[in-house]
Every structure is written in structure tokens, then in C-alpha cells.
Design an enzyme around this catalytic site. Structure first.
Site, mmCIF file in Angstrom:
data_model
loop_
_atom_site.group_PDB
_atom_site.id
_atom_site.type_symbol
_atom_site.label_atom_id
_atom_site.label_comp_id
_atom_site.label_asym_id
_atom_site.label_seq_id
_atom_site.Cartn_x
_atom_site.Cartn_y
_atom_site.Cartn_z
ATOM 1 N N LYS A 102 0.845 -1.204 0.000
ATOM 2 C CA LYS A 102 0.000 0.000 0.000
ATOM 3 C C LYS A 102 0.881 1.256 0.000
ATOM 4 O O LYS A 102 0.615 2.219 -0.720
ATOM 5 C CB LYS A 102 -0.946 -0.027 1.209
ATOM 6 N N ASP B 2 -11.266 2.053 3.575
ATOM 7 C CA ASP B 2 -11.543 0.615 3.456
ATOM 8 C C ASP B 2 -13.021 0.370 3.147
ATOM 9 O O ASP B 2 -13.394 -0.731 2.732
ATOM 10 C CB ASP B 2 -11.219 -0.095 4.779
ATOM 11 N N GLN C 190 -5.051 -1.812 9.579
ATOM 12 C CA GLN C 190 -4.825 -3.108 8.948
ATOM 13 C C GLN C 190 -5.369 -4.230 9.833
ATOM 14 O O GLN C 190 -5.130 -4.264 11.040
ATOM 15 C CB GLN C 190 -3.314 -3.298 8.686
HETATM 16 N N1 GUN Z 1 -6.553 -7.286 5.900
HETATM 17 C C1 GUN Z 1 -6.746 -8.053 4.796
HETATM 18 N N2 GUN Z 1 -7.393 -7.357 3.838
HETATM 19 C C2 GUN Z 1 -7.604 -6.114 4.354
HETATM 20 C C3 GUN Z 1 -8.205 -4.933 3.831
HETATM 21 O O1 GUN Z 1 -8.700 -4.882 2.696
HETATM 22 N N3 GUN Z 1 -8.206 -3.847 4.668
HETATM 23 C C4 GUN Z 1 -7.682 -3.901 5.916
HETATM 24 N N4 GUN Z 1 -7.761 -2.809 6.658
HETATM 25 N N5 GUN Z 1 -7.119 -4.973 6.426
HETATM 26 C C5 GUN Z 1 -7.071 -6.081 5.637
#
Ligand code: GUN
Length: 291
Positions: A53, A122, A97
Site C-alpha cells: 500500500k 476501506d 490493517q
Molecule cells: N486485511 C486483509 N485485507 C484487508 C483490507 O482490505 N483492509 C484492511 N484494513 N485490512 C485487511
């Protein structure tokens, strides 16, 4: 029949290109889009996702703050961190996350609710979930939104298609159903209690696998010519990732299929970039934002 391989790289590049252009336009207007990523503890898979990211942000000229909190962080400490980011007008997107460490995992919903819905890149906040459910504008969850964008770019018809989603998670299965429905697909969600799963799956023109079980979807569950979207990322050996679909066998039957790795995972990151610029733009238009 050999299926068309839907390359995440190719479609993610298109999404990121558009997001990069929007980010540049925002910068020119005096607002520099900025994402804050909070990671609690040191889950190795999460560290890889977060690194990807941050790299995408760098590539597109989006600012990113990496907030690494110790594994023993309390709920109160994490909420205080979110509050500070909510109050910072220079931060347009906030991402916590997942998964969270055990001592706060049970509070996940409360923690996600604390993020200002305008900064919820998200798309997990109940406000954004509700907006999606009623077909109103809002930030959409990145993985399903990326899958839809890929179908659109690839010219695969959604309207009138029979779509079957295997998996009913809040992150993928349920929002995917809403996004497909919004585009006039006929949608079925299957889960662990579904009877005759293979027969239901075989009806799908668009089959989405999001169960988190390695190679769960076998070739006999795929209608000849169907589009198969594999959302799973399962580590079955230290250096071997596989999806929820038995790729080699399913590719013999499907018309189009996403690989793992190199498929949907890349789209998720690309859509996150789009969400950050969308959030920054909306906050600029509403006022009270700093570049
Ligand atoms: N963990 C696995 N996929 C995601 C996601 O799309 N967003 C977040 N915040 N955590 C994750």
C-alpha cells in the site's frame, strides 16, 4: 478450452493511472492526498500488504503515514490514535490493517466505527456499508470494487448475468453482492451451510470465490465459459501462495479467470488509491481540508 487470464497487473495499472491523474489534479488545487495506515503488531502477511500500500502511494504521489503500534497496544490507545487522525485535516484516509492482535480483535467493530466515515478508505464503517446497501454514494470496499472495475475494463457483461459468490464476509462477499446487484446481475451468495454448492456454482456466469480455503473451487463447479474471480490468498508452503480456486483445472473450463498471485490482490491496492483520492476530493469540496 484455455481461459483468458485476467491479469491483476494490467487492470491495476489502469486504475492507478486514473487515480494518479486525480491525485495530481488535487495537488494542483492545493490538496495533497494523504493516507494514514495503522498496523498493530507484526503479522508477517499484514506487513507485506501494508508495504504494498505504501509503495503504491509513493508511485502515485500520495502521501502516506505508517503508524506501527506495538502488539500489546490497548483498545484505548488505538482509539486515541484514530481520534487524532480524524481530527487532522491534513489526513484524508485512515486504514487500520486487519487482523488485529488477540487482545483487541474482539473490539474490531468498535475500532472500525471510530474512523470518520469520510476518511474510511476501506469502506468498512457502517455508514459506508449502509450507503452501499441503499445504492447511495460512499467509499466502497476495495477488493470487491476492484473486481467490478476489472470486469468493466475487461468488457465482461454484468447486467443480466447470473453471479454466484462463495463466501459471505463483510469485507468481500456481502459488499460484492451489493455491487453486482447495483449493476443488475442476478446474485446468489453461498456459504458453509449452502446445499448443493457445486450445482449452484455451476449456474454462475460470474463466479466469485472468497472462502479462504486453498483450491476449494474445483473445475466441476465452473460452468463452461464462466468468468472466475479468485479472491483467496492462501499460503500453503513458505513460498507458495494459492487461491480459493483450483486454477489449472478451472482454467480448462472457464472463459476467463484471475490468477493467484497476480490477480485480485493487486486490484485491492489500486482501488485503495482511488478511494484515497476520492476521500481527499470529497473533503476538499466539503471544506475544512488541508493540503
Ligand atoms: N486485511 C486483509 N485485507 C484487508 C483490507 O482490505 N483492509 C484492511 N484494513 N485490512 C485487511
Amino acid at each position: 478450452m484455455a481461459a483468458r487470464i485476467l491479469s491483476g497487473k494490467e487492470f491495476a495499472a489502469k486504475i492507478k493511472e486514473a487515480a494518479g491523474r486525480r491525485a495530481a489534479a488535487l495537488c494542483a488545487a492545493g490538496v495533497h492526498p494523504r493516507l494514514a495506515v495503522i498496523i498493530v503488531g507484526a503479522d508477517p502477511a499484514s506487513e507485506v500488504y501494508v508495504r504494498n500500500k505504501r509503495k503504491a502511494c509513493e508511485e502515485l504521489g500520495i502521501l502516506s503515514d505508517h503508524i506501527a503500534l506495538p502488539a500489546e497496544t490497548t483498545k484505548a490507545e488505538l482509539l486515541a490514535c484514530i481520534d487524532a487522525l480524524n481530527a487532522d485535516a491534513g489526513v484524508h484516509g485512515i486504514l487500520v490493517q486487519l487482523p488485529l492482535p488477540a487482545q483487541i480483535a474482539a473490539s474490531e467493530e468498535e475500532i472500525l466505527r471510530r474512523i470518520d466515515p469520510r476518511k474510511d478508505v476501506d469502506g468498512f464503517h457502517p455508514v459506508n456499508v449502509g450507503q452501499l446497501a441503499i445504492g447511495a454514494p460512499g467509499l466502497r470496499p476495495c477488493t470487491p470494487a476492484g473486481c467490478i472495475r476489472m470486469l468493466e475494463y475487461a468488457g465482461i457483461p454484468i447486467e443480466g448475468a447470473r453471479a454466484v459468490i462463495i463466501g459471505r464476509s463483510n469485507i468481500v462477499g456481502k459488499p460484492m453482492a451489493h455491487l453486482l446487484l447495483e449493476r443488475n446481475a442476478t446474485v446468489t451468495i453461498c456459504h458453509s451451510r449452502t446445499q448443493n454448492l457445486a450445482a449452484v456454482a455451476r449456474e454462475a456466469d460470474i463466479l466469485v470465490a472468497a472462502v479462504g480455503r486453498p483450491r476449494f473451487v474445483t473445475a466441476d463447479m465452473v460452468k463452461p465459459g464462466a468468468t472466475v474471480i479468485d479472491v483467496g490468498i492462501n499460503r500453503i508452503a513458505p513460498k507458495q501462495l494459492v487461491g480459493d480456486v483450483d486454477f489449472d483445472a478451472a482454467a480448462e473450463v472457464a472463459g476467463a479467470i484471475t490468477p493467484v498471485p497476480g490477480g485480485v490482490g493487486l486490484l485491492t491496492v489500486a482501488m485503495l488509491m482511488e478511494n484515497v483520492v476520492q476521500a481527499a476530493q470529497a473533503q476538499m469540496e466539503q471544506g475544512g481540508v488541508e493540503g
